[in-house]
Design an enzyme around this catalytic site. Sequence first.
Site, PDB file in Angstrom:
ATOM      1  N   CYS A  57       0.826  -1.206   0.000  1.00  0.00           N
ATOM      2  CA  CYS A  57       0.000   0.000   0.000  1.00  0.00           C
ATOM      3  C   CYS A  57       0.868   1.267   0.000  1.00  0.00           C
ATOM      4  O   CYS A  57       2.003   1.270   0.492  1.00  0.00           O
ATOM      5  CB  CYS A  57      -0.883   0.037   1.233  1.00  0.00           C
ATOM      6  SG  CYS A  57      -2.196  -1.193   1.228  1.00  0.00           S
ATOM      7  N   GLU A  59       0.493   3.938   1.814  1.00  0.00           N
ATOM      8  CA  GLU A  59       0.791   4.449   3.156  1.00  0.00           C
ATOM      9  C   GLU A  59       2.023   3.780   3.746  1.00  0.00           C
ATOM     10  O   GLU A  59       2.903   4.434   4.310  1.00  0.00           O
ATOM     11  CB  GLU A  59      -0.395   4.203   4.103  1.00  0.00           C
ATOM     12  CG  GLU A  59      -1.652   4.960   3.742  1.00  0.00           C
ATOM     13  CD  GLU A  59      -2.580   4.165   2.825  1.00  0.00           C
ATOM     14  OE1 GLU A  59      -2.079   3.419   1.951  1.00  0.00           O
ATOM     15  OE2 GLU A  59      -3.801   4.283   2.979  1.00  0.00           O
TER      16      GLU A  59
HETATM   17  N1  THU Z   1      -4.350   0.458  -1.298  1.00  0.00           N
HETATM   18  C1  THU Z   1      -3.506   1.392  -0.792  1.00  0.00           C
HETATM   19  O1  THU Z   1      -2.435   1.655  -1.348  1.00  0.00           O
HETATM   20  N2  THU Z   1      -3.876   2.026   0.330  1.00  0.00           N
HETATM   21  C2  THU Z   1      -5.059   1.841   0.984  1.00  0.00           C
HETATM   22  O2  THU Z   1      -5.287   2.445   2.017  1.00  0.00           O
HETATM   23  C3  THU Z   1      -6.059   0.925   0.439  1.00  0.00           C
HETATM   24  C4  THU Z   1      -5.608   0.070  -0.690  1.00  0.00           C
HETATM   25  C5  THU Z   1      -3.978  -0.235  -2.537  1.00  0.00           C
HETATM   26  C6  THU Z   1      -3.662  -1.686  -2.391  1.00  0.00           C
HETATM   27  C7  THU Z   1      -3.943  -2.184  -3.791  1.00  0.00           C
HETATM   28  O3  THU Z   1      -2.799  -1.949  -4.591  1.00  0.00           O
HETATM   29  C8  THU Z   1      -5.063  -1.292  -4.283  1.00  0.00           C
HETATM   30  O4  THU Z   1      -5.047  -0.141  -3.455  1.00  0.00           O
HETATM   31  C9  THU Z   1      -6.434  -1.933  -4.235  1.00  0.00           C
HETATM   32  O5  THU Z   1      -6.691  -2.477  -2.992  1.00  0.00           O
END
Ligand code: THU
Length: 136
Positions: A57, A59
């Site tokens: 992710c 974050e």
């Molecule tokens: N994702 C993030 O980068 N941050 C979040 O808080 C929620 C989800 C990403 C993970 C994945 O690559 C995509 O978003 C779909 O879930």
Amino acid sequence: MSRSIDWQALLAAARAARAHAHAPYSRFAVGAAVLAADGRIYAGCNVENASYGLSMCAERNALAAAIAAGARSLRAVAVIAPGPPVATPCGACRQVLAELAPRAAVLCASLDGRRLRTSVSSLLPRAFGRRSLATR
Ligand code: THU
């Protein structure tokens, strides 16, 4: 007195990182930026993998960039993703935020201009953490 948070600058950094997201599987590009106590900003984007479970992710990648640069006191986090609804950090990111930026203010933004102001402690109340381990 602590300086006020320049949310516009933090969100701009998150937005710039989002442009580099590697999200060919979900097509859900996310950018995040964290503000350190000394004013420096560290950004990250989501980085997916064909082995889906390895995806990272935005974050956690932003937090890792801050830690790798030696930043320790993290004041604020901005996240930008498609919406509505405004996306908030996933459970795994909340846990890592609680470890590395427990007192941080959080701004979640969607591409269509919606905003949600919250905090790490509101996103994950009663977090499991270092203190929970103290009773071994
Ligand atoms: N994702 C993030 O980068 N941050 C979040 O808080 C929620 C989800 C990403 C993970 C994945 O690559 C995509 O978003 C779909 O879930």
